[in-house]
Design an enzyme around this catalytic site. Structure first.
Site, PDB file in Angstrom:
ATOM      1  N   HIS A   1       7.324  -5.396   2.338  1.00 41.64           N
ATOM      2  CA  HIS A   1       6.756  -6.507   1.848  1.00 41.64           C
ATOM      3  C   HIS A   1       8.370  -7.028   1.105  1.00 41.64           C
ATOM      4  O   HIS A   1       7.920  -7.834   0.568  1.00 41.64           O
ATOM      5  CB  HIS A   1       5.576  -6.734   1.179  1.00 41.64           C
ATOM      6  CG  HIS A   1       4.816  -7.982   1.450  1.00 41.64           C
ATOM      7  ND1 HIS A   1       3.818  -8.030   1.160  1.00 41.64           N
ATOM      8  CD2 HIS A   1       5.936  -9.279   2.511  1.00 41.64           C
ATOM      9  CE1 HIS A   1       3.574  -9.849   1.854  1.00 41.64           C
ATOM     10  NE2 HIS A   1       4.674 -10.252   2.279  1.00 41.64           N
TER      11      HIS A   1
ATOM     12  N   ASP B   1      -2.752 -10.719   1.648  1.00 41.51           N
ATOM     13  CA  ASP B   1      -2.416  -9.476   1.101  1.00 41.51           C
ATOM     14  C   ASP B   1      -3.324  -9.049   0.199  1.00 41.51           C
ATOM     15  O   ASP B   1      -3.866  -9.486  -0.457  1.00 41.51           O
ATOM     16  CB  ASP B   1      -1.012  -9.097   0.171  1.00 41.51           C
ATOM     17  CG  ASP B   1       0.070  -7.952   0.071  1.00 41.51           C
ATOM     18  OD1 ASP B   1      -1.565  -6.893  -0.289  1.00 41.51           O
ATOM     19  OD2 ASP B   1       1.068  -7.872  -0.045  1.00 41.51           O
TER      20      ASP B   1
ATOM     21  N   HIS C   1      -2.518  -6.583  -1.641  1.00 41.53           N
ATOM     22  CA  HIS C   1      -2.341  -6.105  -3.155  1.00 41.53           C
ATOM     23  C   HIS C   1      -1.605  -7.468  -4.621  1.00 41.53           C
ATOM     24  O   HIS C   1      -1.206  -8.931  -3.127  1.00 41.53           O
ATOM     25  CB  HIS C   1      -1.557  -5.423  -3.216  1.00 41.53           C
ATOM     26  CG  HIS C   1      -1.457  -3.827  -2.296  1.00 41.53           C
ATOM     27  ND1 HIS C   1      -1.955  -3.772  -1.525  1.00 41.53           N
ATOM     28  CD2 HIS C   1      -2.327  -2.848  -3.218  1.00 41.53           C
ATOM     29  CE1 HIS C   1      -1.823  -2.790  -0.908  1.00 41.53           C
ATOM     30  NE2 HIS C   1      -2.586  -2.288  -2.068  1.00 41.53           N
TER      31      HIS C   1
ATOM     32  N   ASP D   1       1.222  -7.309  -5.165  1.00 43.53           N
ATOM     33  CA  ASP D   1       2.735  -7.291  -5.401  1.00 43.53           C
ATOM     34  C   ASP D   1       3.386  -8.509  -6.410  1.00 43.53           C
ATOM     35  O   ASP D   1       4.937  -8.898  -6.143  1.00 43.53           O
ATOM     36  CB  ASP D   1       4.045  -7.968  -4.169  1.00 43.53           C
ATOM     37  CG  ASP D   1       2.787  -7.265  -2.557  1.00 43.53           C
ATOM     38  OD1 ASP D   1       2.018  -6.142  -2.861  1.00 43.53           O
ATOM     39  OD2 ASP D   1       3.807  -7.084  -1.533  1.00 43.53           O
TER      40      ASP D   1
ATOM     41  N   HIS E   1       7.939  -2.370  -3.397  1.00 47.32           N
ATOM     42  CA  HIS E   1       7.567  -3.572  -2.469  1.00 47.32           C
ATOM     43  C   HIS E   1       6.517  -4.169  -3.185  1.00 47.32           C
ATOM     44  O   HIS E   1       5.232  -5.602  -2.927  1.00 47.32           O
ATOM     45  CB  HIS E   1       6.692  -2.754  -0.574  1.00 47.32           C
ATOM     46  CG  HIS E   1       5.406  -2.105  -0.884  1.00 47.32           C
ATOM     47  ND1 HIS E   1       4.983  -1.479  -0.097  1.00 47.32           N
ATOM     48  CD2 HIS E   1       5.207  -1.065  -2.423  1.00 47.32           C
ATOM     49  CE1 HIS E   1       4.114  -0.529  -0.668  1.00 47.32           C
ATOM     50  NE2 HIS E   1       4.178  -0.562  -1.262  1.00 47.32           N
TER      51      HIS E   1
ATOM     52  N   ASP F   1       0.432  -9.381   4.765  1.00 48.91           N
ATOM     53  CA  ASP F   1       0.699  -8.121   5.059  1.00 48.91           C
ATOM     54  C   ASP F   1      -0.312  -7.653   5.902  1.00 48.91           C
ATOM     55  O   ASP F   1      -1.952  -7.741   5.732  1.00 48.91           O
ATOM     56  CB  ASP F   1       1.080  -7.798   3.543  1.00 48.91           C
ATOM     57  CG  ASP F   1       0.926  -6.731   3.307  1.00 48.91           C
ATOM     58  OD1 ASP F   1       0.281  -5.763   4.115  1.00 48.91           O
ATOM     59  OD2 ASP F   1       1.530  -6.177   2.043  1.00 48.91           O
TER      60      ASP F   1
ATOM     61  N   ASP G   1      -1.961  -4.997   5.123  1.00 51.94           N
ATOM     62  CA  ASP G   1      -2.610  -4.824   4.804  1.00 51.94           C
ATOM     63  C   ASP G   1      -3.739  -4.886   3.831  1.00 51.94           C
ATOM     64  O   ASP G   1      -5.121  -4.350   3.729  1.00 51.94           O
ATOM     65  CB  ASP G   1      -2.573  -3.549   3.644  1.00 51.94           C
ATOM     66  CG  ASP G   1      -1.504  -4.233   1.972  1.00 51.94           C
ATOM     67  OD1 ASP G   1      -2.395  -4.757   1.862  1.00 51.94           O
ATOM     68  OD2 ASP G   1      -0.935  -3.499   1.338  1.00 51.94           O
TER      69      ASP G   1
ATOM     70  N   GLU H   1       4.686  -4.331   6.877  1.00 56.68           N
ATOM     71  CA  GLU H   1       3.621  -3.009   6.649  1.00 56.68           C
ATOM     72  C   GLU H   1       3.532  -2.627   7.786  1.00 56.68           C
ATOM     73  O   GLU H   1       1.888  -2.116   7.598  1.00 56.68           O
ATOM     74  CB  GLU H   1       2.689  -3.410   5.418  1.00 56.68           C
ATOM     75  CG  GLU H   1       3.974  -3.857   3.993  1.00 56.68           C
ATOM     76  CD  GLU H   1       3.873  -3.074   3.468  1.00 56.68           C
ATOM     77  OE1 GLU H   1       4.098  -1.657   3.795  1.00 56.68           O
ATOM     78  OE2 GLU H   1       4.825  -3.396   2.066  1.00 56.68           O
TER      79      GLU H   1
HETATM   80  N1  LYS Z   1       0.371  -2.072  -6.184  1.00 57.92           N
HETATM   81  C1  LYS Z   1       1.072  -1.187  -6.177  1.00 57.92           C
HETATM   82  C2  LYS Z   1       2.475  -1.244  -6.587  1.00 57.92           C
HETATM   83  O1  LYS Z   1       3.209  -1.333  -7.291  1.00 57.92           O
HETATM   84  C3  LYS Z   1       0.841  -0.907  -4.275  1.00 57.92           C
HETATM   85  C4  LYS Z   1       1.762  -2.224  -4.254  1.00 57.92           C
HETATM   86  C5  LYS Z   1       1.175  -2.030  -2.456  1.00 57.92           C
HETATM   87  C6  LYS Z   1       2.388  -3.078  -1.828  1.00 57.92           C
HETATM   88  N2  LYS Z   1       1.900  -3.366  -0.212  1.00 57.92           N
HETATM   89  O2  LYS Z   1       3.148   0.147  -6.157  1.00 57.92           O
END
Ligand code: LYS
Length: 295
Positions: free
Chosen positions: A97, A119, A121, A123, A136, A222, A224, A267
């Protein structure tokens, strides 16, 4: 615009898991081009942009591959900007991402756009708030002007989006500081609880209403964000995600708006997948976003 330009971005440097660089191939093998041309679009695939291979970047590891990610995002930015200038709707096939720093920057070079970011998350980490250091997890923060200046200033100086231009859908896994940052930012995020309680249709319509000040929409998908039981081919899974049906409904409502002009599909990790199932589902969702309907 009636032309779609597919742009492969085999970037895997924004996270640790190997395999996400194979995403563009997985989407091609799942028939993305044919599916979109079947809808009446003229589709061109310009192949993959140049991305340095992790195995030869040993020394950059300590810097979390920041110089290489910045360089790739510059290339993605220019590819996105050119596509829009030439009247194409770009689809950026990731890759992780962090690529979106370039893609969303590029498509907003001439005119602003609203973004729906699907997503698990946020991000929304900065180098300080991130527990992993993985870039990411910092992509959206960079687009809003926070974090590494090398990423904030990709393509053109400063933030690429206003807080009101971005809506997150599917949230369920935030780091402690990231959660505070997101709450303080004023960004609208729909969590899995919101989706469970209110249903995806209500949320999709409300999200589009909140973005109605813009005439162009970018979807940053994304995989995920979906439930890993349905799309196992992603590196950072979080249980309890958006179902396939909910994602389809979201994409069909987005298509009805007539505003979609560009998209990221990120992703996908074919090495972790079952028989390319995740890319196949991504192709179906993309087709729906670009107007495929059941009847
Ligand atoms: N929040 C976690 C990190 O900053 C997971 C991020 C996932 C992004 N696809 O590592």
């Amino acid at each position: 615009e009636n032309g779609i330009r597919m742009i492969g971005v085999p970037l895997d440097l924004g996270q640790e898991q190997r395999g996400v660089d194979l995403g563009p191939g997985a989407l091609r093998y799942a028939g993305l081009s044919a599916r979109l041309s079947g809808l009446g679009y003229i589709v061109e695939d310009i192949g993959n942009l140049a991305v340095p291979v992790r195995d030869v970047l040993g020394a950059e590891r300590e810097a979390r591959y920041l110089p290489s990610i910045r360089q790739v995002c510059e290339t993605v930015y220019q590819a996105g900007r050119s596509a829009v200038t030439q009247g194409f709707m770009p689809i950026f096939m990731g890759g992780d991402h962090s690529m979106a720093i370039g893609s969303i920057g590029g498509v907003t070079d001439e005119q602003p756009a609203a973004v729906i970011w699907v997503d698990a998350h946020g991000d929304f980490n900065t180098p300080h708030s991130s527990p992993s250091g993985n870039i990411h997890g910092m992509a959206l923060a960079a687009l809003l002007g926070e974090g590494f200046p090398e990423l904030v200033n990709v393509g053109r100086p400063g933030a690429k989006l206003h807080v009101s231009d971005i809506i997150l859908i599917g949230l369920r896994e935030l780091d402690p500081e990231e959660k505070q940052r997101l709450r303080a930012s004023g960004i609208k995020g729909y969590t899995m609880r919101d989706i469970d309680e209110r249903g995806m249709a209500a949320i999709a319509h409300e999200a589009l209403g909140r973005l109605a000040h813009r005439t162009r929409l970018h979807v940053s998908l994304d995989l995920d964000g979906l439930d890993p039981l349905e799309v196992p081919g992603v590196g950072t899974t979080a249980p309890g995600g958006i179902t396939y049906r909910e994602a389809q409904l979201l994409m069909e409502i987005i298509a009805d708006s007539g505003l979609l002009r560009s998209m990221d599909i990120v992703e996908i990790n074919p090495i972790l997948d079952n028989s390319n199932r995740t890319a196949k589902i991504a192709v179906e969702l993309t087709a729906s976003a670009f107007g495929a309907s059941i009847l």
